[in-house]
Design an enzyme around this catalytic site. Sequence first.
Site, PDB file in Angstrom:
ATOM      1  N   GLY A  51       0.774  -1.241   0.000  1.00 22.77           N
ATOM      2  CA  GLY A  51       0.000   0.000   0.000  1.00 22.77           C
ATOM      3  C   GLY A  51       0.802   1.285   0.000  1.00 22.77           C
ATOM      4  O   GLY A  51       0.382   2.284  -0.565  1.00 22.77           O
ATOM      5  N   GLU A 105       3.679   4.122   6.734  1.00 21.51           N
ATOM      6  CA  GLU A 105       2.451   3.402   6.371  1.00 21.51           C
ATOM      7  C   GLU A 105       1.562   4.264   5.489  1.00 21.51           C
ATOM      8  O   GLU A 105       1.573   5.492   5.599  1.00 21.51           O
ATOM      9  CB  GLU A 105       1.665   3.057   7.647  1.00 21.51           C
ATOM     10  CG  GLU A 105       2.028   1.707   8.249  1.00 21.51           C
ATOM     11  CD  GLU A 105       1.379   0.546   7.499  1.00 21.51           C
ATOM     12  OE1 GLU A 105       0.965   0.716   6.333  1.00 21.51           O
ATOM     13  OE2 GLU A 105       1.289  -0.545   8.096  1.00 21.51           O
ATOM     14  N   ASP A 106       0.782   3.612   4.643  1.00 17.94           N
ATOM     15  CA  ASP A 106      -0.255   4.305   3.897  1.00 17.94           C
ATOM     16  C   ASP A 106      -1.393   4.671   4.839  1.00 17.94           C
ATOM     17  O   ASP A 106      -1.884   5.788   4.853  1.00 17.94           O
ATOM     18  CB  ASP A 106      -0.778   3.398   2.757  1.00 17.94           C
ATOM     19  CG  ASP A 106      -1.011   1.958   3.200  1.00 17.94           C
ATOM     20  OD1 ASP A 106      -0.850   1.638   4.402  1.00 17.94           O
ATOM     21  OD2 ASP A 106      -1.363   1.127   2.349  1.00 17.94           O
ATOM     22  N   ASP A 109      -5.055   1.330  10.664  1.00 21.42           N
ATOM     23  CA  ASP A 109      -6.454   1.010  10.949  1.00 21.42           C
ATOM     24  C   ASP A 109      -6.512   0.471  12.381  1.00 21.42           C
ATOM     25  O   ASP A 109      -6.515   1.242  13.333  1.00 21.42           O
ATOM     26  CB  ASP A 109      -6.885   0.000   9.875  1.00 21.42           C
ATOM     27  CG  ASP A 109      -8.330  -0.447   9.953  1.00 21.42           C
ATOM     28  OD1 ASP A 109      -9.039  -0.034  10.864  1.00 21.42           O
ATOM     29  OD2 ASP A 109      -8.753  -1.224   9.082  1.00 21.42           O
ATOM     30  N   LYS A 137      -7.138   5.891  11.093  1.00 23.84           N
ATOM     31  CA  LYS A 137      -8.541   5.756  11.485  1.00 23.84           C
ATOM     32  C   LYS A 137      -8.583   5.688  13.005  1.00 23.84           C
ATOM     33  O   LYS A 137      -8.476   4.598  13.581  1.00 23.84           O
ATOM     34  CB  LYS A 137      -9.138   4.462  10.901  1.00 23.84           C
ATOM     35  CG  LYS A 137      -9.265   4.437   9.386  1.00 23.84           C
ATOM     36  CD  LYS A 137      -9.831   3.083   8.948  1.00 23.84           C
ATOM     37  CE  LYS A 137      -9.948   2.964   7.458  1.00 23.84           C
ATOM     38  NZ  LYS A 137     -10.288   1.571   7.041  1.00 23.84           N
ATOM     39  N   PHE A 158     -14.027   2.044   4.574  1.00 21.86           N
ATOM     40  CA  PHE A 158     -13.079   1.405   3.668  1.00 21.86           C
ATOM     41  C   PHE A 158     -12.803   2.301   2.457  1.00 21.86           C
ATOM     42  O   PHE A 158     -13.731   2.747   1.777  1.00 21.86           O
ATOM     43  CB  PHE A 158     -13.607   0.040   3.209  1.00 21.86           C
ATOM     44  CG  PHE A 158     -12.598  -0.719   2.407  1.00 21.86           C
ATOM     45  CD1 PHE A 158     -11.503  -1.311   3.032  1.00 21.86           C
ATOM     46  CD2 PHE A 158     -12.716  -0.833   1.031  1.00 21.86           C
ATOM     47  CE1 PHE A 158     -10.553  -1.998   2.297  1.00 21.86           C
ATOM     48  CE2 PHE A 158     -11.766  -1.519   0.289  1.00 21.86           C
ATOM     49  CZ  PHE A 158     -10.683  -2.103   0.927  1.00 21.86           C
ATOM     50  N   ASP A 165      -5.780  -0.961  -2.071  1.00 24.08           N
ATOM     51  CA  ASP A 165      -6.548  -1.817  -2.975  1.00 24.08           C
ATOM     52  C   ASP A 165      -7.799  -2.389  -2.345  1.00 24.08           C
ATOM     53  O   ASP A 165      -7.961  -2.410  -1.120  1.00 24.08           O
ATOM     54  CB  ASP A 165      -5.677  -3.006  -3.423  1.00 24.08           C
ATOM     55  CG  ASP A 165      -5.505  -4.030  -2.302  1.00 24.08           C
ATOM     56  OD1 ASP A 165      -5.117  -3.624  -1.176  1.00 24.08           O
ATOM     57  OD2 ASP A 165      -5.787  -5.214  -2.519  1.00 24.08           O
ATOM     58  N   ARG A 171      -5.163   0.148  -6.782  1.00 21.63           N
ATOM     59  CA  ARG A 171      -3.908   0.758  -6.299  1.00 21.63           C
ATOM     60  C   ARG A 171      -3.418   1.868  -7.227  1.00 21.63           C
ATOM     61  O   ARG A 171      -2.715   2.768  -6.803  1.00 21.63           O
ATOM     62  CB  ARG A 171      -2.799  -0.291  -6.192  1.00 21.63           C
ATOM     63  CG  ARG A 171      -3.046  -1.355  -5.151  1.00 21.63           C
ATOM     64  CD  ARG A 171      -1.755  -2.108  -4.859  1.00 21.63           C
ATOM     65  NE  ARG A 171      -1.983  -3.348  -4.133  1.00 21.63           N
ATOM     66  CZ  ARG A 171      -2.139  -3.436  -2.820  1.00 21.63           C
ATOM     67  NH1 ARG A 171      -2.115  -2.358  -2.073  1.00 21.63           N
ATOM     68  NH2 ARG A 171      -2.323  -4.609  -2.244  1.00 21.63           N
TER      69      ARG A 171
HETATM   70  P1  5GP Z   1      -4.200  -2.597  10.486  1.00 24.40           P
HETATM   71  O1  5GP Z   1      -3.218  -3.700  10.753  1.00 24.40           O
HETATM   72  O2  5GP Z   1      -3.785  -1.271  11.115  1.00 24.40           O
HETATM   73  O3  5GP Z   1      -5.598  -2.962  10.859  1.00 24.40           O
HETATM   74  O4  5GP Z   1      -4.263  -2.371   8.916  1.00 24.40           O
HETATM   75  C1  5GP Z   1      -3.214  -1.852   8.260  1.00 24.40           C
HETATM   76  C2  5GP Z   1      -3.175  -2.179   6.786  1.00 24.40           C
HETATM   77  O5  5GP Z   1      -4.453  -2.621   6.295  1.00 24.40           O
HETATM   78  C3  5GP Z   1      -2.863  -0.931   6.018  1.00 24.40           C
HETATM   79  O6  5GP Z   1      -1.469  -0.764   5.865  1.00 24.40           O
HETATM   80  C4  5GP Z   1      -3.571  -1.158   4.711  1.00 24.40           C
HETATM   81  O7  5GP Z   1      -2.724  -1.879   3.840  1.00 24.40           O
HETATM   82  C5  5GP Z   1      -4.759  -1.995   5.087  1.00 24.40           C
HETATM   83  N1  5GP Z   1      -5.936  -1.121   5.268  1.00 24.40           N
HETATM   84  C6  5GP Z   1      -6.413  -0.575   6.406  1.00 24.40           C
HETATM   85  N2  5GP Z   1      -7.492   0.169   6.184  1.00 24.40           N
HETATM   86  C7  5GP Z   1      -7.722   0.106   4.846  1.00 24.40           C
HETATM   87  C8  5GP Z   1      -8.720   0.694   3.981  1.00 24.40           C
HETATM   88  O8  5GP Z   1      -9.639   1.442   4.369  1.00 24.40           O
HETATM   89  N3  5GP Z   1      -8.603   0.383   2.654  1.00 24.40           N
HETATM   90  C9  5GP Z   1      -7.619  -0.429   2.146  1.00 24.40           C
HETATM   91  N4  5GP Z   1      -7.628  -0.651   0.857  1.00 24.40           N
HETATM   92  N5  5GP Z   1      -6.681  -0.992   2.936  1.00 24.40           N
HETATM   93  C10 5GP Z   1      -6.737  -0.726   4.268  1.00 24.40           C
HETATM   94 MG    MG Z   2      -0.366  -1.223   4.304  1.00 24.04          MG
END
Ligand code: 5GP
Ligand code: MG
Length: 182
Positions: A51, A105-106, A109, A137, A158, A165, A171
């Site tokens: 991402g 990080e992109d 979450d 978030k 989302f 993606d 992407r």
């Molecule tokens: P976490 O481990 O913090 O729950 O999620 C992190 C990863 O999940 C991010 O780096 C990203 O790649 C993916 N992610 C989290 N939220 C989103 C979202 O709203 N859309 C997309 N496409 N990917 C997400």
């Molecule tokens: Mg990511």
Amino acid sequence: MDEQGKVTLHDRTFELYLTEEELLSYIRAMADQINHDYKESLPLVIPVLNGAFMVAADLLKELTIPCELSFTKLSSYSGTSTTGTVKTLIGLGEDIANRDVIILEDIVDTGITLEKLYAETKKFNPKSIRIASLLLKPEAYHNRIKIDYVGKEIPNKFIVGYGLDYDGLGRNLRNIYVVTKD
Ligand code: 5GP
Ligand code: MG
């Protein structure tokens, strides 16, 4: 696919949420802070694939301090939600002992991905670790690791585009789109 208004990926429709111009302005603000904080250092920026590839390119162009780059690859998402398990697909390659590391990080979450990466990075005894994320978030994030540089906080919805993606697609979109209710 209509790049301006709505896009359809697989079975879902998404609408324009953050434009490329807005994203670049958040990235410039993050870069200003990093340029200020790392004047005396040569940080190693570690973006998390897949991402973060777009934010990595745009952020590094805005860094005026000397810096190095090394990608890592983790994966936790399947479809539109986290699986709760994080797989390491490309480990940390560079020698990060005694380095000032910036994990990039992109989007953060739940923070599960970050927690795992933070712990793995720490094992290599870096001098410091800071976290930069284009998006956060806050409603989903329940972790104590501080996100030092945040581009923008967004609601728990989302999104796709600008590196992010939906099951492999989206992407390449230059803007960010949010999933519609239907
Ligand atoms: P976490 O481990 O913090 O729950 O999620 C992190 C990863 O999940 C991010 O780096 C990203 O790649 C993916 N992610 C989290 N939220 C989103 C979202 O709203 N859309 C997309 N496409 N990917 C997400
Ligand atoms: Mg990511």
